[in-house]
Scaffold this motif. Structure first.
Motif, PDB file in Angstrom:
ATOM      1  N   SER A 256      41.567  61.343  71.631  1.00 30.23           N
ATOM      2  CA  SER A 256      42.343  62.383  70.943  1.00 30.23           C
ATOM      3  C   SER A 256      43.714  61.878  70.511  1.00 30.23           C
ATOM      4  O   SER A 256      44.292  62.390  69.563  1.00 30.23           O
ATOM      5  CB  SER A 256      42.498  63.618  71.835  1.00 30.23           C
ATOM      6  OG  SER A 256      43.243  63.296  73.000  1.00 30.23           O
TER       7      SER A 256
ATOM      8  N   ALA B  10      36.540  63.270  71.390  1.00 29.84           N
ATOM      9  CA  ALA B  10      36.479  62.420  70.196  1.00 29.84           C
ATOM     10  C   ALA B  10      37.494  62.904  69.171  1.00 29.84           C
ATOM     11  O   ALA B  10      37.356  63.988  68.628  1.00 29.84           O
ATOM     12  CB  ALA B  10      35.081  62.446  69.601  1.00 29.84           C
TER      13      ALA B  10
ATOM     14  N   ASN C   8      39.125  60.025  67.416  1.00 26.67           N
ATOM     15  CA  ASN C   8      39.122  58.782  66.656  1.00 26.67           C
ATOM     16  C   ASN C   8      38.034  57.873  67.221  1.00 26.67           C
ATOM     17  O   ASN C   8      37.406  58.198  68.224  1.00 26.67           O
ATOM     18  CB  ASN C   8      40.484  58.085  66.780  1.00 26.67           C
ATOM     19  CG  ASN C   8      41.612  58.921  66.217  1.00 26.67           C
ATOM     20  OD1 ASN C   8      41.867  58.900  65.031  1.00 26.67           O
ATOM     21  ND2 ASN C   8      42.296  59.676  67.081  1.00 26.67           N
ATOM     22  N   ASP C   9      37.838  56.721  66.597  1.00 24.96           N
ATOM     23  CA  ASP C   9      36.828  55.764  67.053  1.00 24.96           C
ATOM     24  C   ASP C   9      37.294  54.995  68.290  1.00 24.96           C
ATOM     25  O   ASP C   9      38.481  54.719  68.454  1.00 24.96           O
ATOM     26  CB  ASP C   9      36.524  54.730  65.971  1.00 24.96           C
ATOM     27  CG  ASP C   9      35.735  55.302  64.810  1.00 24.96           C
ATOM     28  OD1 ASP C   9      35.351  56.487  64.866  1.00 24.96           O
ATOM     29  OD2 ASP C   9      35.506  54.553  63.847  1.00 24.96           O
TER      30      ASP C   9
ATOM     31  N   ASN D 196      32.206  57.634  68.464  1.00 24.61           N
ATOM     32  CA  ASN D 196      33.069  58.516  67.686  1.00 24.61           C
ATOM     33  C   ASN D 196      32.682  59.981  67.759  1.00 24.61           C
ATOM     34  O   ASN D 196      33.121  60.786  66.956  1.00 24.61           O
ATOM     35  CB  ASN D 196      33.175  58.054  66.223  1.00 24.61           C
ATOM     36  CG  ASN D 196      31.841  58.058  65.519  1.00 24.61           C
ATOM     37  OD1 ASN D 196      30.877  58.631  65.985  1.00 24.61           O
ATOM     38  ND2 ASN D 196      31.784  57.393  64.375  1.00 24.61           N
ATOM     39  N   ALA D 197      31.855  60.358  68.727  1.00 25.46           N
ATOM     40  CA  ALA D 197      31.484  61.757  68.913  1.00 25.46           C
ATOM     41  C   ALA D 197      31.274  62.034  70.399  1.00 25.46           C
ATOM     42  O   ALA D 197      30.815  61.162  71.144  1.00 25.46           O
ATOM     43  CB  ALA D 197      30.210  62.093  68.131  1.00 25.46           C
ATOM     44  N   VAL D 198      31.603  63.238  70.814  1.00 26.83           N
ATOM     45  CA  VAL D 198      31.419  63.639  72.208  1.00 26.83           C
ATOM     46  C   VAL D 198      29.951  63.484  72.591  1.00 26.83           C
ATOM     47  O   VAL D 198      29.054  63.854  71.832  1.00 26.83           O
ATOM     48  CB  VAL D 198      31.882  65.099  72.420  1.00 26.83           C
ATOM     49  CG1 VAL D 198      31.513  65.606  73.808  1.00 26.83           C
ATOM     50  CG2 VAL D 198      33.387  65.203  72.196  1.00 26.83           C
TER      51      VAL D 198
ATOM     52  N   GLU E 195      28.391  60.617  73.054  1.00 24.70           N
ATOM     53  CA  GLU E 195      27.889  59.263  72.814  1.00 24.70           C
ATOM     54  C   GLU E 195      28.130  58.429  74.059  1.00 24.70           C
ATOM     55  O   GLU E 195      29.163  58.556  74.716  1.00 24.70           O
ATOM     56  CB  GLU E 195      28.566  58.648  71.594  1.00 24.70           C
ATOM     57  CG  GLU E 195      28.166  59.350  70.316  1.00 24.70           C
ATOM     58  CD  GLU E 195      28.723  58.721  69.065  1.00 24.70           C
ATOM     59  OE1 GLU E 195      28.210  59.061  67.988  1.00 24.70           O
ATOM     60  OE2 GLU E 195      29.660  57.891  69.149  1.00 24.70           O
TER      61      GLU E 195
ATOM     62  N   GLY F 269      23.510  57.921  70.708  1.00 20.41           N
ATOM     63  CA  GLY F 269      24.393  58.313  69.633  1.00 20.41           C
ATOM     64  C   GLY F 269      25.385  57.289  69.131  1.00 20.41           C
ATOM     65  O   GLY F 269      25.766  57.317  67.963  1.00 20.41           O
TER      66      GLY F 269
END
Length: 124
Positions: A52, A76, A78-79, A96-98, A100, A120
């Motif tokens: 974040s 998530a 940012n990367d 880059n996503a919750v 993963e 993911g």
């Protein structure tokens, strides 16, 4: 026979089978991306990734042969990127996503962490 629990500090070696009736919990750390480099701890079983505050360029030291490590993105923004410096992939793993996640095992023969499963995340 121990009926009320046992605490072990430090290393323990078990020869033969180990049966656990109940849950197994790993120690955790939280990696907070802030636009810089973030070292993944080899002394915890789980790294929770929170980007974040900015991107995270992940680095990873050698483990011990057979060591298991779980990486999970929990926030998530940012990367978070783990490149192939110490990883048996062509380029990187990008989170880059919750939700993963990746599970890695260290191999002392190659001196690299190996992906044994992922959800993911982008592996390239």
């Amino acid at each position: 026979q121990v009926t009320d629990g046992i605490d072990i500090e430090g290393s323990a070696t078990v020869e033969g089978n180990l049966q656990v009736d109940g849950y197994q919990a790993f120690s955790t750390e939280t990696i907070t991306g802030s636009g810089g480099s973030n070292a993944i701890s080899v002394s915890t079983g789980v790294s929770l990734i929170n980007t974040s505050g900015g991107t995270a360029t992940l680095t990873f030291a050698d483990g011990v042969n057979g060591q298991v490590k779980h990486l999970i993105m929990v926030v998530a923004g940012n990367d978070a990127t783990l490149d192939n410096t110490n990883l048996n992939v062509s380029t990187s793993i990008v989170f880059n996503a919750v939700g993963e996640a990746a599970t890695l095992v260290f191999d002392s023969t190659t001196g690299k962490w190996n992906i044994v499963g992922f959800q993911g995340a982008t592996v390239s």
